[in-house]
Design an enzyme around this catalytic site. Structure first.
Site, mmCIF file in Angstrom:
data_model
loop_
_atom_site.group_PDB
_atom_site.id
_atom_site.type_symbol
_atom_site.label_atom_id
_atom_site.label_comp_id
_atom_site.label_asym_id
_atom_site.label_seq_id
_atom_site.Cartn_x
_atom_site.Cartn_y
_atom_site.Cartn_z
ATOM 1 N N GLY A 9 32.767 58.660 90.311
ATOM 2 C CA GLY A 9 33.550 57.984 90.326
ATOM 3 C C GLY A 9 35.520 58.785 89.426
ATOM 4 N N PHE A 10 34.972 59.582 88.326
ATOM 5 C CA PHE A 10 35.886 60.178 87.992
ATOM 6 C C PHE A 10 36.465 61.364 89.648
ATOM 7 C CE2 PHE A 10 38.487 63.694 86.506
ATOM 8 C CZ PHE A 10 39.062 62.844 85.559
ATOM 9 N N TYR B 258 15.947 50.406 88.218
ATOM 10 C CA TYR B 258 17.538 49.834 88.303
ATOM 11 C C TYR B 258 17.442 48.398 88.488
ATOM 12 C CZ TYR B 258 18.300 54.840 89.662
ATOM 13 O OH TYR B 258 18.436 56.103 89.299
ATOM 14 N N HIS C 195 10.579 59.772 87.982
ATOM 15 C CA HIS C 195 11.781 60.131 87.524
ATOM 16 C C HIS C 195 12.671 60.524 86.526
ATOM 17 C CE1 HIS C 195 15.429 56.577 87.215
ATOM 18 N NE2 HIS C 195 15.536 57.347 87.125
ATOM 19 N N GLY D 71 30.818 62.402 90.032
ATOM 20 C CA GLY D 71 31.719 62.548 88.781
ATOM 21 C C GLY D 71 31.589 61.402 88.398
#
Length: 332
Positions: free
Chosen positions: A223-224, A58, A124, A221
């Site tokens: 942000g959804f 990241y 990962h 989701g």
């Protein structure tokens, strides 16, 4: 905040974790603010959201460096989860599971995080050119050396590895069974949410039967499910949602009934309750092994997410959520 345990060692963490990726990776870079992100991490620890989930890729590396600034002051309050196995290049990401690399990467993560031990070290992605047992063996040696407390496997990329005609997590479970023969798995991280519930069918039961913690990635989701995204508003080019089929204007509009259902449930619990809190409370109720890890870089959302641990849904709420239409649009 309620505490939940990870793995046979019963490592205790707050029931709702903090995904740190949005602070420096994958979402709109124009909205990334280092100082605001630091305040968000501090606030999470204040509220008992002790599991801080990051990865060396990241940034790359900048996310761990940011967390290190907090851990330098508050290491004893935090449960540090980071990942190894992916390298970021120009316009591409490659897997590296070579044992020597894994050990060097761990040392580098420890330096960036300003700590002498990583609580949960996750693979990962599997390197297709290295037997996963070899990679996992190197990670186990890090536990034996006292640099890592427990090991986990990240299955967020399971969709891309699925073969036609197989269930979503069949390959993941086979992989888990292989590495379990080398060293115990303490946690599995995979996508799980109201609109992506596939892990409930096979992967979560597999973990529950073995006392393995389940870190629910993308619990809102992307942000959804918060109800704060507007169809057609668009995303910045570097935002991962700009390339996802479920985030086209058409699919976002088609999936609004899911958000509307969560909002109806929220209203029954008070004006201050949000769809996001309902989505997280639903996850927490699926199993005591589940620890949602919602990602954010803002203190406001940290506080909202942490409060979801106190929300208790009713039988009527669960029935309404179960009756919501399945999400439309491919997620591949």
């Amino acid at each position: 905040m309620e505490r939940r345990t990870i793995g046979a060692a019963a490592l205790a963490v707050g029931a709702v974790g903090l995904g740190c990726m949005p602070m420096s990776w994958a979402y709109s870079t124009s909205q990334q603010r280092g100082e605001e992100s630091l305040r968000a991490v501090h606030r999470a620890l204040d509220l008992g959201s002790t599991l801080l989930d990051t990865a060396d890729m990241y940034g790359p590396f900048t996310n761990e460096l940011l967390l290190g600034r907090v851990l330098k002051e508050r290491r004893a309050e935090a449960f540090v989860s980071t990942k190894v196995g992916l390298l970021v290049g120009d316009q591409h990401i490659v897997a590296n599971g070579r044992p020597g690399y894994v050990k060097r990467a761990c040392d580098a993560s420890l330096r960036r995080l300003q700590t002498d031990v990583i609580d949960l070290y996750q693979l990962h992605r599997e390197d297709p050119e290295v037997p996963v047992e070899e990679t996992w063996g190197a990670m186990a040696e890090l536990v034996q050396a006292g640099k890592v407390r427990a090991l986990g496997l990240c299955a967020v990329g399971a969709r891309s590895a699925r073969r036609p005609g197989t269930r979503l997590y069949d390959a993941t479970i086979r992989q888990l069974e292989r590495v379990q023969q080398v060293f115990p798995v303490s946690a599995v991280q995979a996508e799980l949410s109201v609109w992506s519930p596939e892990a409930l069918r096979t992967l979560l039961p597999w973990c529950e039967a073995r006392g393995i913690g389940f870190l629910a990635a993308m619990p809102l989701g992307n942000g959804f499910l918060t109800g704060t995204l507007t169809p057609g508003e668009g995303f910045e080019p570097d935002d991962l949602r700009a390339r996802h089929p479920r985030f086209t204007a058409e699919m976002m509009a088609a999936n609004q009934p899911i958000v509307a259902g969560l909002r109806r449930v929220a209203r029954r619990h008070g004006e201050s309750v949000t769809p996001a809190q309902v989505a997280l409370a639903w996850l927490l109720a699926q199993s005591p092994r589940v620890i949602p890890v919602p990602g954010t870089k803002h203190t406001r959302w940290v506080e909202e997410n942490a409060a979801a641990a106190e929300l208790r849904l009713t039988r009527e709420d669960f029935a309404e959520i179960a009756g919501l239409p399945p999400a439309q649009g491919s997620w591949d």
